[in-house]
Design a protein around this motif. Structure first.
Motif, short mmCIF file in Angstrom:
data_model
loop_
_atom_site.label_atom_id
_atom_site.label_comp_id
_atom_site.label_asym_id
_atom_site.label_seq_id
_atom_site.Cartn_x
_atom_site.Cartn_y
_atom_site.Cartn_z
N ARG A 1 39.69 -0.01 64.88
CA ARG A 1 38.55 -0.50 65.65
C ARG A 1 38.94 -0.77 67.10
NH1 ARG A 1 35.87 -5.04 61.66
NH2 ARG A 1 35.72 -3.70 59.83
N ILE A 2 40.08 -1.43 67.28
CA ILE A 2 40.55 -1.74 68.64
C ILE A 2 40.87 -0.45 69.39
CG2 ILE A 2 42.40 -2.83 69.94
CD1 ILE A 2 42.49 -4.95 67.68
N ASN B 1 39.63 2.57 68.93
CA ASN B 1 38.38 3.26 69.28
C ASN B 1 37.67 2.56 70.43
OD1 ASN B 1 38.80 5.17 67.31
ND2 ASN B 1 37.58 4.09 65.77
N TYR B 2 37.70 1.23 70.44
CA TYR B 2 37.06 0.48 71.52
C TYR B 2 37.74 0.77 72.86
CZ TYR B 2 35.39 -3.53 74.21
OH TYR B 2 34.85 -4.33 75.17
N SER C 1 37.10 4.33 74.13
CA SER C 1 35.79 4.57 74.75
C SER C 1 35.82 4.29 76.25
CB SER C 1 34.72 3.71 74.07
OG SER C 1 34.95 2.34 74.34
N TYR C 2 36.65 3.35 76.68
CA TYR C 2 36.77 3.04 78.10
C TYR C 2 37.68 4.03 78.82
CZ TYR C 2 34.38 -1.39 77.59
OH TYR C 2 33.44 -2.35 77.35
#
Length: 116
Positions: free
Chosen positions: A91-92, A94-95, A98-99
């Motif tokens: 999750r981290i 992928n987050y 995205s940036y």
């Protein structure tokens, strides 16, 4: 902040550091000397010598107990499986991903998703 303030703080931190280092060195030296004194007292004491001779005598010595070796620690862990669970590390990742991706990549990925 003035130059005088910086110099004052530099002196204060240097003094604190020096006191800490000398305290550590002094404590280490003290304990080393204390260990030497204790060893010297044990070897100089005639009562200890007589006791050591008595213990070395086979007729008075008790049999040495057998040592038991521990093979290792046993750890029991339980893993629970949950359907459609995404790990926190993913999750981290992928987050943050995205940036870090460019807008061109995002546009191509969204347009390819629309085509499906």
């Amino acid at each position: 902040m003035n130059l005088k303030d910086i110099v004052k703080w530099n002196v204060r931190v240097s003094l604190l550091y020096a006191v800490g280092i000398w305290t550590m060195l002094g404590t280490y030296g003290y304990f080393q000397l204390e260990m030497k004194w204790k060893k010297k007292e044990q070897t100089d004491d005639p009562a200890n010598d007589a006791l050591a001779k008595d213990l070395n005598d086979d007729s008075l010595a008790e049999p040495k107990p057998k040592e038991e070796k521990v093979k290792g620690l046993q750890v029991k862990s339980t893993i629970a499986y949950r359907e459609n669970f995404v790990p926190y590390s993913a999750r981290i990742y992928n987050y943050l991903q995205s940036y870090s991706s460019s807008t061109a990549e995002a546009a191509t990925s969204s347009s390819s998703d629309d085509e499906k």
